[in-house]
Write a protein that holds these residues in place. Structure first.
Motif, PDB file in Angstrom:
ATOM      1  N   SER A 430      62.745  16.136  25.607  1.00  0.00           N
ATOM      2  CA  SER A 430      61.348  16.280  26.029  1.00  0.00           C
ATOM      3  C   SER A 430      60.392  15.726  24.983  1.00  0.00           C
ATOM      4  CB  SER A 430      61.015  17.758  26.264  1.00  0.00           C
ATOM      5  OG  SER A 430      61.128  18.493  25.053  1.00  0.00           O
ATOM      6  N   THR A 431      59.195  15.372  25.445  1.00  0.00           N
ATOM      7  CA  THR A 431      58.079  15.021  24.565  1.00  0.00           C
ATOM      8  C   THR A 431      56.835  15.730  25.077  1.00  0.00           C
ATOM      9  OG1 THR A 431      57.764  12.969  25.845  1.00  0.00           O
ATOM     10  CG2 THR A 431      58.961  12.786  23.756  1.00  0.00           C
ATOM     11  N   GLN A 432      56.288  16.604  24.264  1.00  0.00           N
ATOM     12  CA  GLN A 432      55.126  17.404  24.656  1.00  0.00           C
ATOM     13  C   GLN A 432      53.873  16.539  24.678  1.00  0.00           C
ATOM     14  OE1 GLN A 432      54.681  21.010  22.339  1.00  0.00           O
ATOM     15  NE2 GLN A 432      52.524  21.251  22.882  1.00  0.00           N
ATOM     16  N   TRP A 433      52.973  16.833  25.625  1.00  0.00           N
ATOM     17  CA  TRP A 433      51.662  16.200  25.638  1.00  0.00           C
ATOM     18  C   TRP A 433      50.707  17.105  24.882  1.00  0.00           C
ATOM     19  CZ3 TRP A 433      50.115  11.477  27.216  1.00  0.00           C
ATOM     20  CH2 TRP A 433      48.734  11.226  27.194  1.00  0.00           C
ATOM     21  N   GLN A 434      50.146  16.622  23.764  1.00  0.00           N
ATOM     22  CA  GLN A 434      50.298  15.369  23.091  1.00  0.00           C
ATOM     23  C   GLN A 434      50.081  15.571  21.597  1.00  0.00           C
ATOM     24  OE1 GLN A 434      47.177  12.557  22.914  1.00  0.00           O
ATOM     25  NE2 GLN A 434      45.644  13.937  23.750  1.00  0.00           N
ATOM     26  N   TRP A 435      50.065  14.462  20.805  1.00  0.00           N
ATOM     27  CA  TRP A 435      49.870  14.503  19.355  1.00  0.00           C
ATOM     28  C   TRP A 435      48.725  13.544  19.024  1.00  0.00           C
ATOM     29  CZ3 TRP A 435      52.672  17.476  15.842  1.00  0.00           C
ATOM     30  CH2 TRP A 435      52.464  17.200  14.487  1.00  0.00           C
ATOM     31  N   ASP A 436      47.501  14.097  18.945  1.00  0.00           N
ATOM     32  CA  ASP A 436      46.294  13.290  18.741  1.00  0.00           C
ATOM     33  C   ASP A 436      45.563  13.821  17.509  1.00  0.00           C
ATOM     34  OD1 ASP A 436      43.933  11.872  18.845  1.00  0.00           O
ATOM     35  OD2 ASP A 436      43.165  12.883  20.640  1.00  0.00           O
ATOM     36  N   ILE A 437      45.720  13.134  16.385  1.00  0.00           N
ATOM     37  CA  ILE A 437      45.110  13.633  15.144  1.00  0.00           C
ATOM     38  C   ILE A 437      43.591  13.579  15.176  1.00  0.00           C
ATOM     39  CG2 ILE A 437      47.125  13.076  13.734  1.00  0.00           C
ATOM     40  CD1 ILE A 437      45.590  10.602  12.708  1.00  0.00           C
ATOM     41  N   TYR A 438      43.017  12.857  16.156  1.00  0.00           N
ATOM     42  CA  TYR A 438      41.557  12.754  16.229  1.00  0.00           C
ATOM     43  C   TYR A 438      40.945  13.838  17.125  1.00  0.00           C
ATOM     44  CZ  TYR A 438      43.017   8.144  14.600  1.00  0.00           C
ATOM     45  OH  TYR A 438      43.611   7.122  13.919  1.00  0.00           O
ATOM     46  N   ASN A 439      41.759  14.772  17.573  1.00  0.00           N
ATOM     47  CA  ASN A 439      41.263  15.821  18.452  1.00  0.00           C
ATOM     48  C   ASN A 439      40.013  16.476  17.864  1.00  0.00           C
ATOM     49  OD1 ASN A 439      41.354  19.025  18.964  1.00  0.00           O
ATOM     50  ND2 ASN A 439      42.081  17.959  20.785  1.00  0.00           N
ATOM     51  N   GLY A 440      38.937  16.529  18.675  1.00  0.00           N
ATOM     52  CA  GLY A 440      37.679  17.123  18.234  1.00  0.00           C
ATOM     53  C   GLY A 440      36.856  16.241  17.322  1.00  0.00           C
ATOM     54  N   ARG A 441      37.325  15.006  17.042  1.00  0.00           N
ATOM     55  CA  ARG A 441      36.621  14.093  16.139  1.00  0.00           C
ATOM     56  C   ARG A 441      36.453  12.706  16.761  1.00  0.00           C
ATOM     57  NH1 ARG A 441      36.864  15.677  10.521  1.00  0.00           N
ATOM     58  NH2 ARG A 441      37.911  17.696  10.272  1.00  0.00           N
ATOM     59  N   HIS A 442      36.504  12.633  18.072  1.00  0.00           N
ATOM     60  CA  HIS A 442      36.395  11.343  18.752  1.00  0.00           C
ATOM     61  C   HIS A 442      34.945  10.845  18.755  1.00  0.00           C
ATOM     62  CE1 HIS A 442      40.514  11.167  20.238  1.00  0.00           C
ATOM     63  NE2 HIS A 442      40.422  12.464  20.505  1.00  0.00           N
ATOM     64  N   HIS A 443      34.796   9.576  19.130  1.00  0.00           N
ATOM     65  CA  HIS A 443      33.476   8.971  19.326  1.00  0.00           C
ATOM     66  C   HIS A 443      33.614   7.969  20.460  1.00  0.00           C
ATOM     67  CE1 HIS A 443      29.341   8.204  17.981  1.00  0.00           C
ATOM     68  NE2 HIS A 443      29.566   6.941  18.332  1.00  0.00           N
ATOM     69  N   GLU A 444      33.873   8.515  21.665  1.00  0.00           N
ATOM     70  CA  GLU A 444      34.186   7.696  22.817  1.00  0.00           C
ATOM     71  C   GLU A 444      32.985   7.567  23.745  1.00  0.00           C
ATOM     72  OE1 GLU A 444      36.664   5.665  25.814  1.00  0.00           O
ATOM     73  OE2 GLU A 444      36.599   5.846  23.616  1.00  0.00           O
ATOM     74  N   ALA A 445      32.550   6.326  23.995  1.00  0.00           N
ATOM     75  CA  ALA A 445      31.506   6.068  24.986  1.00  0.00           C
ATOM     76  C   ALA A 445      32.165   6.080  26.358  1.00  0.00           C
ATOM     77  CB  ALA A 445      30.827   4.735  24.710  1.00  0.00           C
ATOM     78  N   MET A 446      31.989   7.170  27.091  1.00  0.00           N
ATOM     79  CA  MET A 446      32.708   7.353  28.347  1.00  0.00           C
ATOM     80  C   MET A 446      32.340   6.261  29.341  1.00  0.00           C
ATOM     81  SD  MET A 446      32.910  10.728  30.744  1.00  0.00           S
ATOM     82  CE  MET A 446      33.942  10.777  32.205  1.00  0.00           C
ATOM     83  N   ASN A 447      33.352   5.550  29.815  1.00  0.00           N
ATOM     84  CA  ASN A 447      33.151   4.437  30.756  1.00  0.00           C
ATOM     85  C   ASN A 447      32.155   3.414  30.230  1.00  0.00           C
ATOM     86  OD1 ASN A 447      34.935   5.578  32.704  1.00  0.00           O
ATOM     87  ND2 ASN A 447      33.299   6.940  33.399  1.00  0.00           N
ATOM     88  N   GLY A 448      32.114   3.264  28.903  1.00  0.00           N
ATOM     89  CA  GLY A 448      31.214   2.306  28.281  1.00  0.00           C
ATOM     90  C   GLY A 448      29.779   2.769  28.186  1.00  0.00           C
ATOM     91  N   ASN A 449      29.506   4.016  28.522  1.00  0.00           N
ATOM     92  CA  ASN A 449      28.141   4.555  28.516  1.00  0.00           C
ATOM     93  C   ASN A 449      27.799   5.049  27.114  1.00  0.00           C
ATOM     94  OD1 ASN A 449      25.731   5.915  28.894  1.00  0.00           O
ATOM     95  ND2 ASN A 449      26.385   6.938  30.779  1.00  0.00           N
ATOM     96  N   THR A 450      26.970   4.285  26.376  1.00  0.00           N
ATOM     97  CA  THR A 450      26.631   4.658  24.998  1.00  0.00           C
ATOM     98  C   THR A 450      25.713   5.870  24.946  1.00  0.00           C
ATOM     99  OG1 THR A 450      24.810   3.054  25.034  1.00  0.00           O
ATOM    100  CG2 THR A 450      26.930   2.315  24.134  1.00  0.00           C
ATOM    101  N   GLY A 451      25.193   6.284  26.103  1.00  0.00           N
ATOM    102  CA  GLY A 451      24.405   7.507  26.160  1.00  0.00           C
ATOM    103  C   GLY A 451      25.247   8.731  26.449  1.00  0.00           C
ATOM    104  N   LYS A 452      26.558   8.535  26.528  1.00  0.00           N
ATOM    105  CA  LYS A 452      27.468   9.635  26.847  1.00  0.00           C
ATOM    106  C   LYS A 452      28.663   9.562  25.903  1.00  0.00           C
ATOM    107  CE  LYS A 452      29.411  11.891  30.967  1.00  0.00           C
ATOM    108  NZ  LYS A 452      29.687  11.731  32.413  1.00  0.00           N
TER     109      LYS A 452
END
Length: 648
Positions: A430-452
């Motif tokens: 098995s492989t558990q979902w998931q291993w994301d070291i940036y959890n809680g520290r992202h800077h993602e423009a949702m769907n390219g929306n820089t206001g979101k």
């Protein structure tokens, strides 16, 4: 010094021609133990190296180059690939990938990852593979391979593509490139009244139409001419695999165990007269055969395809479940692995399961996975599972995840494991979902929306499942109980596993969850385990290898208190593994983790001259007090009678 009573052991040289024989069914458990002398100071044991790294399909199990049965355990790396902030890569830098691999090895003892790749970034224009993206992805993959962690890549998609979604949409997707969506002319996306992003799969007409076009291999008119969409994907997959095979060293490529063609396949919409089962037979399986041919052409002939069935085949919501599970695939053989996911949708809903998970909660659902593995004659992998760690159902996470690991280890509830161990079943990879070291520290423009700009959780459709995060010092730390994540599990078993269980004593807040209790008929075994964690493995030798059986020992097991009671001998505080040639000096010993000198493995070495079919057992415990030699001997006698009467 360790105290022990053991039989003398001689491990002979590898038997010619026997390295790929059926060998090890592994059910193995253990409390963590560290050697009396630092294992890191010793040379690498003779059985480590490329033969140990190799993984092939042998019937319904994985086997290494020594012929030992192998269990793969680890995490998905990572949901960051679904975001745009780092260009569809799991990590911002290769240095972060190395940090993550080292932390995963140290904190959990993982030996495998499902490594996510992005079709959108691999083929940003029709027919043009971005070698810059592949170069960076390969460098990050190498960080895990060089840490001794096996890898199977996955071309990931959810809701087909982020480019289907408007900038102000509540949801997003990942997968197909923008040029595919531009050429498709899809309707404006809308999920209607949706409480979870997954409802887009069956309610959003844009997602459904685009997905259906992929399976129909629709011809798209693009700036580069007419392109059939599925053919384009397959061509990019072949080029990606060819690139990886050429860029990885032989040792690195040995640790690549296969390829997952496409995440969570679904028809989008069925044709007239078609249903989920006929779709799997007439559409999905032929796609996998095409992908298999691409693997062969790219130099992956000896590696299996980790194929997924219709994603709804094992839903635990009756109204969502669809018939499937590759029921009409026949016996695919060693070119394939049955690969599926499981999330407790009842628990996630907060409606259909108001309480928490209990002992044996997932025995039936995971038993169905074992049954499909047996029917198909191939190994099974649960490549995604987990539960949200934030939100109104996050209080269920400790019991849900414990229950899932319990069901991965055995098909029995803890309450009946000791009374019916012969029904325990295979230990699932098995492989558990998931291993994301940036959890809680992202800077993602949702769907390219820089206001979101999304920063919280996994920064994707309000998910928050990462088992890890970075603290303020930049160190990777677990977000779940370490006892859940760092487990005893049978890495490699020299024979066939018959039964395995691990009582992790994981906690739900201040409550210790003890589901697997030693019965009163084994009083001395109960005294050895005490209130601590313990594992129990039963296996039968098959004469395929002289390499030892190997289990992960959690990093916080106290070496002085770790006790092993086995037919091979008993010991409290096992010594470091040493050998003269291939002859082990101790039948029960520890060795340093490969890739983590602070971690340890338990090594169980059987006599070279034993009869094929010999039954073995091993109890591994980190009890609250070191038992005397007399108490260990009494526990050994109890276990000997128990194993003889269990019906193995």
């Amino acid at each position: 010094m360790p105290t022990h009573e053991t039989r003398g052991i001689r491990i002979g040289r590898p038997r010619p021609g026997r390295t790929r024989l059926l060998g090890v069914a592994v059910l193995l458990l253990a409390g963590a133990v560290a050697p009396a002398t630092p294992a890191a100071a010793a040379e690498a044991p003779w059985f480590d190296g490329r033969a140990a790294d190799q993984v092939t399909v042998d019937g319904t199990r994985f086997a290494d180059g020594h012929g030992r049965e192998v269990v793969l355990r680890g995490f998905n790396v990572s949901g960051e690939t679904k975001l745009e902030e780092n260009g569809g890569l799991p990590f911002a830098t290769t240095a972060d990938a190395r940090k993550s691999a080292a932390a995963m090895r140290h904190l959990t003892g993982a030996n495998a990852v499902r490594f996510l790749l992005s079709w959108a970034h691999a083929e940003p224009e029709p027919g043009q593979v971005d070698t810059g993206y592949l170069e960076q992805a390969t460098a990050q993959m190498k960080a895990f391979l060089d840490a001794g962690i096996r890898v199977f890549p996955d071309f990931h998609q959810d809701l087909y593509s982020r480019h289907l979604f408007d900038k102000d949409s509540w949801y997003s997707g990942d997968g197909a490139p923008k040029w595919v969506i531009d050429a498709g002319g899809y309707p404006k996306e809308s999920c209607g009244i949706c409480f979870h992003w997954g409802q887009n799969i069956t309610q959003n007409q844009a997602v459904m139409s685009a997905t259906r076009d992929f399976w129909r291999n629709r011809a798209l008119t693009t700036g580069a001419g007419t392109v059939r969409v599925q053919d384009a994907f397959l061509a990019t997959a072949e080029k990606t695999m060819t690139y990886l095979a050429r860029q990885l060293t032989d040792d690195q490529f040995t640790r690549v165990v296969g390829f997952d063609p496409l995440n969570e396949p679904y028809a989008g919409a069925y044709d007239d007269g078609q249903n989920s089962r006929t779709w799997e037979k007439s559409v999905l399986w032929p796609f996998y055969e095409k992908f298999r041919a691409r693997m062969d052409a790219a130099g992956w002939q000896d590696k299996p395809a980790f194929v997924e069935p219709n994603m709804f085949w094992n839903s635990n919501l009756d109204f969502q479940r669809q018939e499937g599970g590759l029921l009409d695939a026949g016996k695919p053989g060693p070119d394939y692995v049955f690969n599926t996911h499981y999330y407790d949708q009842k628990a996630i809903s907060g409606i259909f399961m108001p309480g928490k998970a209990a002992d044996g909660q997932y025995a039936g659902d995971f038993g169905a996975l074992r049954d499909r593995s047996t029917a198909l004659g191939v190994p099974a992998v649960l490549s995604e599972f987990g539960h949200p760690l934030a939100g109104f159902t996050s209080d269920k996470a400790p019991t849900v995840v414990k229950g899932m690991y319990q069901a991965l280890d055995s098909r029995l509830p803890g309450a009946s494991w000791w009374t019916r161990p012969a029904a325990s079943g295979a230990v699932l990879s098995s492989t558990q979902w998931q291993w994301d070291i940036y959890n809680g520290r992202h800077h993602e423009a949702m769907n390219g929306n820089t206001g979101k700009i999304l920063t919280e959780g996994d920064a994707w459709n309000d998910e928050d499942l990462s088992a890890v995060r970075l603290d303020d010092s930049g160190t990777a730390v677990p977000r779940q109980d370490a006892r859940l994540l760092d487990r005893i599990y049978p890495r490699a078993v020299a024979g066939r596993t018959l039964a395995f269980t691990f009582e992790d004593r994981a906690r739900d807040g201040s409550t210790t969850l003890s589901w697997d209790r030693v019965p009163g008929s084994l009083p001395n075994v109960a005294k050895v385990t005490g209130s601590g964690r313990y594992g129990m493995l039963v296996w039968r030798s098959d004469g395929a290898t002289d390499a030892p059986t190997e289990l992960r020992l959690p990093r916080d097991f106290d070496p002085a208190r770790t006790t092993v009671v086995s037919d091979l001998g008993t010991v409290t505080g096992p010594p470091a593994y040493t050998a003269h040639g291939h002859t082990a000096d101790h039948p029960v010993a520890t060795a340093a983790e490969r890739g983590d000198s602070d971690g340890n493995r338990l090594m169980l070495s059987a006599p070279a001259d034993e009869a094929t079919g010999t039954l073995h057992y091993a109890l591994i415990a980190d009890g609250t007090a070191a038992p005397s030699a007399e108490q260990r001997a009494a526990a050994q006698r109890e276990l000997e009678r128990w194993a003889a009467d269990a019906g193995f």
